[in-house]
Design an enzyme around this catalytic site. Structure first.
Site, mmCIF file in Angstrom:
data_model
loop_
_atom_site.group_PDB
_atom_site.id
_atom_site.type_symbol
_atom_site.label_atom_id
_atom_site.label_comp_id
_atom_site.label_asym_id
_atom_site.label_seq_id
_atom_site.Cartn_x
_atom_site.Cartn_y
_atom_site.Cartn_z
ATOM 1 N N GLY A 117 0.810 -1.220 0.000
ATOM 2 C CA GLY A 117 0.000 0.000 0.000
ATOM 3 C C GLY A 117 0.845 1.272 0.000
ATOM 4 O O GLY A 117 1.966 1.277 0.496
ATOM 5 N N ALA A 187 23.427 -6.515 22.628
ATOM 6 C CA ALA A 187 22.846 -7.282 23.751
ATOM 7 C C ALA A 187 21.491 -6.706 24.127
ATOM 8 O O ALA A 187 21.213 -6.395 25.290
ATOM 9 C CB ALA A 187 23.795 -7.261 24.946
ATOM 10 N N GLY A 188 20.635 -6.519 23.128
ATOM 11 C CA GLY A 188 19.261 -6.069 23.377
ATOM 12 C C GLY A 188 18.342 -7.277 23.451
ATOM 13 O O GLY A 188 18.790 -8.407 23.673
ATOM 14 N N ALA A 274 21.925 -7.512 15.758
ATOM 15 C CA ALA A 274 20.676 -7.142 16.464
ATOM 16 C C ALA A 274 20.925 -5.838 17.200
ATOM 17 O O ALA A 274 20.979 -5.786 18.425
ATOM 18 C CB ALA A 274 20.273 -8.254 17.428
ATOM 19 N N ARG A 277 16.043 -1.562 15.434
ATOM 20 C CA ARG A 277 15.196 -1.570 14.245
ATOM 21 C C ARG A 277 14.828 -0.131 13.900
ATOM 22 O O ARG A 277 14.891 0.751 14.755
ATOM 23 C CB ARG A 277 13.918 -2.391 14.512
ATOM 24 C CG ARG A 277 14.212 -3.850 14.812
ATOM 25 C CD ARG A 277 12.933 -4.640 15.100
ATOM 26 N NE ARG A 277 12.052 -4.696 13.954
ATOM 27 C CZ ARG A 277 12.162 -5.584 12.951
ATOM 28 N NH1 ARG A 277 13.097 -6.491 12.971
ATOM 29 N NH2 ARG A 277 11.307 -5.548 11.939
ATOM 30 N N ASP A 317 5.506 0.722 15.609
ATOM 31 C CA ASP A 317 6.943 0.975 15.434
ATOM 32 C C ASP A 317 7.218 2.199 14.567
ATOM 33 O O ASP A 317 8.340 2.703 14.548
ATOM 34 C CB ASP A 317 7.629 -0.240 14.773
ATOM 35 C CG ASP A 317 7.753 -1.417 15.722
ATOM 36 O OD1 ASP A 317 7.199 -1.349 16.833
ATOM 37 O OD2 ASP A 317 8.405 -2.418 15.342
ATOM 38 N N HIS A 449 -0.028 -19.679 48.217
ATOM 39 C CA HIS A 449 1.227 -20.339 48.568
ATOM 40 C C HIS A 449 1.179 -21.789 48.121
ATOM 41 O O HIS A 449 0.160 -22.453 48.342
ATOM 42 C CB HIS A 449 1.449 -20.279 50.083
ATOM 43 C CG HIS A 449 2.685 -21.011 50.509
ATOM 44 N ND1 HIS A 449 3.945 -20.498 50.279
ATOM 45 C CD2 HIS A 449 2.850 -22.214 51.119
ATOM 46 C CE1 HIS A 449 4.844 -21.359 50.744
ATOM 47 N NE2 HIS A 449 4.205 -22.412 51.261
#
Ligand code: NAI
Length: 470
Positions: A117, A187-188, A274, A277, A317, A449
Site C-alpha cells: 500500500g 545485547a538487546g 541485532a 530496528r 513501530d 502459597h
C-alpha cells in the site's frame, strides 16, 4: 478504482494494524486491511515474537532434559536434537497464529487486500490508497488511512546482511544447522533471546555490546542479575566493545573488535546483527502527503495518532516509543476509539517490557537510575527467588523482584523482575501500578502459597522492611 468507500484503510497487518482494524470494525466502521506478506500478523507473528518464543520454549525443553532432568530423578539417554523438527514445529505454531488472525479479520467483516500500500492522494476529505501486487495497482478510497507498517532491522554499514552468514533475527529463527560459533552484535532483546536459543542448542555464543550492560533500558540491577545468569549458561559477553571491521569469506566471518582489553579478532561461522530496528516508511508516499518525520525517522503524530496530514494516522513501530507489539496493539485500539470520540488513551507509563530469556527479565515503570536522575525520593524493596518455596521446587532460584515506591506516598514507581516466568508475573505489577497501588496495597494482598508471585508480596513488604521470609 474500487467503487466502495471505506471508513478506514489500514496499511500493514501487524499487531498494530490488524488490532486497529478489528476494533474499528467492532465500532461499526467499514475497514480495508492491506498487507504485502502472504500471511497476516506482521513481523511479530511471522518472524518475531511468536516464532522466537516457540524456539525459546523448545530449546528450553532441550536444555532442561540435558542439564536438569537428572536432578529431578529422571534418568534418560542424553537427548538428541532434531533441529528440522524443532524448526517445523515453530513454523506450525506461526501458521496457527496467522490463520487465527485471518479468521478474526474475516469474522469481523474486514476486507483484506494483498499487496503493497501507498498513499496516492487526497481530495474532498477522501484519501486514495494505491495497492500494488502481481496483478498491477488498484486504487482504494477511504475517509481515513492508518499507517501501521512497522519496522525493519538496522544493518551495520560494514557488515551487510547476506541472509546466510550475516543475518537478522528472521534468518536466525530458521538456521538449518546449529552454528559452531554464533557472534551476536547487540545485547538487546533480540540478541539475548536468540543468543539463548542457540546456546541451549549447543552453539558457542559471544555477545558483543557497545554499552557497559545488556538491555540498556532495564533497571541496572536487573540487567546485572540477568547477565550473571546468562554467563552461567555459557554465553560469553564482550561489553563496552565495538566491532571495527569484518571480513566475510567462505562461510566464516573475522571480526576485529576493540574493547576494554584492547583490539582482538574473533572468527565465527554466523553473525546475528541485532542493533535495533528502524521505522519502515519507504515507498509509503509520506513526503508527497506532507507527513513529517522526526530526527530518528519516526512519523510525528498528535494525541489522536494523526500525522501532519489530515485524515492520515500512524501507530506502532512507525512512531515514537519502544518497538513492542503490545504497545502497537494498544495504540491500535485507542486510535479507533478516539476516532469515534471516545476518551481512550494509552497508559504509556505502565508499558511493560520483557526479555524472554531464562530466567526472564521483565519490568514496568521507572528504573532506579531514572528515579535518581529525576531526583525523586524512593524506597526500595527486594526479594530473591532463592527464598521462594515454589522457585526452590522448580530449581529455578536465579533472580529477584525489586519494587521502587515513592518515599512520600508509597505509590509504586517501578517493578523489576528477573526470574522464572517474570513475563507472567509482571502482569500483577502492571495492574497494581495502573490502579495506583502503593507497596502496602500489594503487601496486604493475598498471594497463594506456594507461588512465584509470593516474591512480589515479599518485595512489597521489604519496601517497608517487613519481609517475612528474607
Ligand atoms: P535493542 O534496541 O533491544 O538492542 C540493541 C542493542 O544493540 C543495544 O543494547 C545497543 O546498545 C546495542 N548496539 C547498538 N549498536 C551496536 C553496535 N554497533 N555494536 C554493538 N552493540 C550495539 O534492539 P534489538 O534487540 O535489535 O530489537 C529491536 C526491537 O525489537 C527493539 O526495539 C525491541 O524492543 C524489539 N523486540 C522486543 C522483544 C521483546 O519485547 N521481548 C523481542 C525482540 C525484539
Amino acid at each position: 478504482m474500487s467503487a466502495e468507500t471505506f471508513d478506514l484503510i489500514v496499511i500493514g497487518a501487524g499487531p498494530g494494524g490488524y488490532v486497529a482494524a478489528i476494533r474499528a470494525s467492532q465500532l461499526g466502521m467499514k475497514v480495508a486491511l492491506i498487507e504485502e506478506r502472504a500471511t497476516l500478523g506482521g513481523v511479530c507473528t511471522n518472524e518475531g515474537c511468536i516464532p522466537s518464543k516457540a524456539l525459546l520454549d523448545s530449546s528450553e525443553h532441550f536444555a532442561l532434559a540435558r542439564d536438569k532432568f537428572a536432578l529431578h530423578g529422571i534418568v534418560i539417554e542424553p537427548p538428541q536434537l532434531d533441529l528440522a523438527r524443532m524448526i517445523s514445529r515453530k513454523d506450525e505454531v506461526v501458521k496457527k497464529n496467522t490463520d487465527g488472525i485471518a479468521f478474526l479479520c474475516k469474522k469481523n467483516g474486514i476486507t483484506t487486500i494483498s499487496g503493497r500500500g501507498r498513499l496516492a492522494g487526497q481530495s474532498n476529505d477522501l484519501q486514495t490508497v494505491g495497492v500494488t501486487s502481481d496483478s498491477g495497482e488498484q486504487l482504494l478510497t477511504g475517509r481515513r488511512v492508518l499507517l501501521a507498517t512497522g519496522s525493519r532491522a538496522v544493518e551495520l554499514p560494514f557488515l551487510p546482511f547476506d541472509g546466510e552468514t550475516v543475518v537478522s533475527a528472521r534468518e536466525a529463527l530458521a538456521f538449518r544447522t546449529v552454528p559452531e560459533h554464533l557472534v551476536v552484535i547487540g545485547a538487546g532483546f533480540i540478541g539475548l533471546e536468540l543468543g539463548s536459543v542457540w546456546r541451549r542448542l549447543g552453539a558457542e555464543v559471544t555477545v558483543i555490546e557497545t554499552l557497559a550492560k545488556p538491555l540498556p533500558t532495564m533497571d541496572g540491577q536487573a540487567a546485572d542479575g540477568l547477565l550473571r545468569s546468562l554467563k552461567k549458561q555459557g554465553l560469553k559477553f564482550l561489553l563496552e566493545t565495538a566491532v571495527q571491521s569484518a571480513v566475510v569469506a567462505n562461510g566464516r566471518v573475522t571480526l576485529t573488535v576493540s574493547g576494554l582489553s584492547g583490539e582482538a579478532q574473533i572468527v565465527c561461522d554466523r553473525v546475528l546483527v541485532a542493533v535495533g530496528r528502524k521505522p519502515l516508511t519507504d515507498g509509503l508516499g509520506l513526503a508527497e502527503a506532507g507527513i513529517a518525520l522526526d530526527e530518528r525517522g519516526r512519523v510525528i503524530v498528535d494525541e489522536d495518532y494523526q500525522t501532519g496530514a489530515k485524515g492520515i494516522y500512524a501507530i506502532g513501530d512507525l512512531i515514537a516509543g519502544p518497538m513492542l507489539a503490545h504497545k502497537a496493539s494498544e495504540e491500535g485500539v485507542v486510535f479507533a476509539e478516539r476516532l469515534q470520540g471516545e476518551l481512550s488513551r494509552v497508559e504509556y507509563e505502565y508499558l511493560p517490557g520483557v526479555c524472554y530469556t531464562w530466567p526472564e527479565a521483565a519490568s514496568v515503570g521507572k528504573t532506579e537510575e531514572e528515579l535518581k536522575n529525576a531526583g525523586i525520593d524512593y524506597n526500595s524493596g527486594k526479594f530473591s527467588f532463592l527464598a521462594n518455596g515454589r522457585a526452590r521446587c522448580m530449581d529455578e532460584t536465579d533472580g529477584f523482584v525489586k519494587i521502587l515506591a515513592n518515599k512520600d506516598n508509597g505509590r509504586i514507581l517501578g517493578i523489576h523482575i528477573v526470574g522464572p516466568r517474570a513475563s507472567d508475573l509482571i502482569a500483577e505489577a502492571v495492574t497494581a501500578m495502573t490502579f495506583g497501588a502503593t507497596a502496602e496495597d500489594l503487601a496486604m494482598t493475598f498471594h497463594a502459597h506456594p507461588t512465584l508471585a509470593e516474591a512480589i508480596k515479599e518485595a512489597a513488604l521489604d519496601v517497608m522492611k517487613r519481609a517475612v521470609h528474607a
